[in-house]
Design a protein around this motif. Sequence first.
Motif, short mmCIF file in Angstrom:
data_model
loop_
_atom_site.label_atom_id
_atom_site.label_comp_id
_atom_site.label_asym_id
_atom_site.label_seq_id
_atom_site.Cartn_x
_atom_site.Cartn_y
_atom_site.Cartn_z
N GLN A 164 0.82 -1.22 0.00
CA GLN A 164 0.00 0.00 0.00
C GLN A 164 0.85 1.26 0.00
N VAL A 165 1.96 1.23 0.71
CA VAL A 165 2.86 2.40 0.76
C VAL A 165 3.56 2.59 -0.58
N ASP A 166 4.08 1.49 -1.15
CA ASP A 166 4.67 1.47 -2.49
C ASP A 166 5.71 2.58 -2.71
N ILE A 167 6.72 2.65 -1.83
CA ILE A 167 7.70 3.75 -1.95
C ILE A 167 8.66 3.55 -3.12
N ARG A 168 8.75 2.32 -3.61
CA ARG A 168 9.62 2.12 -4.77
C ARG A 168 9.06 2.85 -5.99
N LYS A 169 7.76 2.78 -6.17
CA LYS A 169 7.14 3.44 -7.31
C LYS A 169 7.06 4.95 -7.10
N LYS A 170 6.75 5.36 -5.87
CA LYS A 170 6.53 6.79 -5.60
C LYS A 170 7.83 7.56 -5.43
N LYS A 205 18.72 7.14 -3.58
CA LYS A 205 19.48 8.37 -3.72
C LYS A 205 19.21 9.28 -2.53
N TYR A 206 20.21 10.06 -2.15
CA TYR A 206 20.05 10.97 -1.02
C TYR A 206 18.81 11.85 -1.19
N LYS A 207 18.68 12.43 -2.38
CA LYS A 207 17.58 13.39 -2.59
C LYS A 207 16.22 12.70 -2.45
N ASP A 208 16.13 11.44 -2.88
CA ASP A 208 14.87 10.71 -2.75
C ASP A 208 14.60 10.33 -1.30
N LEU A 209 15.65 9.92 -0.59
CA LEU A 209 15.50 9.58 0.83
C LEU A 209 15.11 10.81 1.64
N GLN A 210 15.73 11.94 1.33
CA GLN A 210 15.41 13.18 2.04
C GLN A 210 13.97 13.60 1.81
N LYS A 211 13.52 13.45 0.57
CA LYS A 211 12.14 13.83 0.23
C LYS A 211 11.13 12.91 0.89
N CYS A 212 11.41 11.60 0.84
CA CYS A 212 10.47 10.63 1.38
C CYS A 212 10.34 10.70 2.89
N PHE A 213 11.49 10.82 3.56
CA PHE A 213 11.48 10.77 5.02
C PHE A 213 11.68 12.14 5.68
N LYS A 214 11.61 13.18 4.86
CA LYS A 214 11.70 14.56 5.36
C LYS A 214 12.97 14.76 6.21
N ILE A 215 14.10 14.34 5.66
CA ILE A 215 15.37 14.45 6.35
C ILE A 215 15.96 15.82 6.09
#
Length: 215
Positions: A164-170, A205-215
């Motif tokens: 349901q979360v599907d973070i690979r696609k998003k 990628k850093y930018k994707d991790l930062q965006k997803c987890f609000k780092i």
Amino acid sequence: MKSILLIGAGRFGKNIAIKLRELNHQVMAVDHSEDRVQEILPYVTNAQIGDSTSEEFLRSLGVGNFDTCIVAIGDDFQSSLETTSLLKDLGAKMVVSRAATDVQEKFLLRNGADEVVCPEKQMARWTAIRCSADHILDYIEIDGDHAIFEVPIPKSWLGKTIGQVDIRKKFSINILAVKTGRKLDCFITPDLLLTEEKTLMVMGKYKDLQKCFKI
């Protein structure tokens, strides 16, 4: 099981030896200090006192017979550089050397090192990232663009499945494993329920991790 020649039995070298022993590798340790050799003996297969900048001494060790040679000298860069160069000249298959600065890294790579590790720089990055974000539990740098983070489950995901979360696609982020306490589960299925006691091992990628987890 691999055979490792470890040159330098200071704190860094000793910690390498301890981990290699846990991984059941055979380790020959070398240092010019008798005290250091005595301290590292319980963690290695064998140890010798000697000068690693001596071609004759290194030749006597049969460096070409080891799968990997690690130069863990941290207090004398000239010795580290000479040792690295000699190891390669004597037929070492793989030489991994320690550097404290970018300049040292360049010199080592130009003089025989196949790989260079910079523990101070790597630890500085880990500390900066780990301590600047409360919700990063652990961090492994893969390269300049990619990393692995251990993060708690975001509140908005609790009660949902991985599918349901599907973070690979998003977000183009891969979930490598799910931890519950000290238990690591690498068999991830789309119907795995995300609950508060779990944490995620995620890579991207850093930018994707930062965006997803609000780092």
